[in-house]
Design an enzyme around this catalytic site. Structure first.
Site, short mmCIF file in Angstrom:
data_model
loop_
_atom_site.label_atom_id
_atom_site.label_comp_id
_atom_site.label_asym_id
_atom_site.label_seq_id
_atom_site.Cartn_x
_atom_site.Cartn_y
_atom_site.Cartn_z
N THR A 80 0.80 -1.21 0.00
CA THR A 80 0.00 0.00 0.00
C THR A 80 0.84 1.27 0.00
OG1 THR A 80 -1.59 1.25 1.35
CG2 THR A 80 -0.09 -0.19 2.51
N TYR A 138 -1.55 0.02 10.42
CA TYR A 138 -1.84 -0.67 9.16
C TYR A 138 -0.64 -0.57 8.23
CZ TYR A 138 -3.73 -1.43 4.48
OH TYR A 138 -3.94 -1.87 3.20
N LYS A 148 1.84 -3.62 6.85
CA LYS A 148 2.07 -3.87 5.42
C LYS A 148 3.55 -3.81 5.09
CE LYS A 148 -0.79 -4.48 2.76
NZ LYS A 148 -1.44 -5.75 2.34
N TRP A 160 -5.50 3.54 -3.09
CA TRP A 160 -6.91 3.93 -3.23
C TRP A 160 -7.65 3.03 -4.20
CZ3 TRP A 160 -7.06 10.04 -3.49
CH2 TRP A 160 -6.52 10.55 -2.30
#
Length: 200
Positions: A16, A40, A44, A65
């Site tokens: 991400t 988060y 990741k 996104w």
């Protein structure tokens, strides 16, 4: 997995834009240092490192996104809000690139076929704030309400969001010799899918 097996040799995972700290004001490349702001993002990043360390040949693909016709995402939220509200406030200080799941899947598959293992960024081309993304969606569906700008600090969000987390996809585009479509093109095709599902 068994040591020496194909499963141990090859690894693939998605990551991400949230692995970056938003201090940069130009698109993040694969060479930029990751420094996540949230739990988060940190989880990741740990996943990225684990795959790259564990597997001899691996692909780690960062995106941003993500949206598609299945499941909840920002576009579907905006569409659902538009059905019951005549006024919306959307943040204009979160900036990145909306990414259509079909484009991510297509370019991921093309990348994997090259066997040029490593870390890559794959997002739709262009740059947008959440406000600009919502405005594009709402104009396309003909919403007649009022759209206002807001700031992230106006909302009591449980996790920090990077203000600027645009990823550069130049590396994968050069490798494949092909440009990834714009985020506007992705949203256009997404909305067509929603119409076909009878959800617009």
């Amino acid at each position: 997995c068994l040591v020496g097996s194909e499963m141990c040799i090859r690894g693939r995972t998605y990551s991400t834009n949230f692995v970056f700290d938003a201090k940069k004001r130009s698109p993040y490349s694969e060479e930029d240092i990751a420094d996540p702001l949230s739990k988060y993002g940190k989880s990741k990043r740990e996943g990225e490192k684990a795959v790259l360390k564990t597997y001899t040949n691996s692909f780690v693909i960062r995106t941003s996104w993500l949206f598609g016709k299945n499941g909840e995402n920002f576009n579907t939220q905006v569409i659902n809000w538009s059905k019951t509200r005549d006024k919306l406030s959307i943040v204009d200080d979160q900036i990145s690139a909306p990414t259509y799941s079909k484009d991510l899947a297509e370019f991921s598959w093309k990348l994997i076929q090259t066997e040029q293992f490593g870390l890559y960024h794959i997002t739709n081309n262009g740059i947008a704030s959440k406000y600009e993304q919502a405005k594009y969606v709402l104009e396309k569906i003909g919403w007649k309400g009022t759209l206002e700008t807001a700031k992230t600090e106006d909302f009591n969000l449980p996790a920090k969001r990077p203000h600027f987390s645009k990823l550069s996809s130049v590396k994968v585009e050069k490798l494949l010799g092909e440009k990834i479509p714009s985020w506007q093109s992705g949203i256009d095709r997404f909305l067509e899918e929603m119409k076909e599902k009878g959800e617009l």
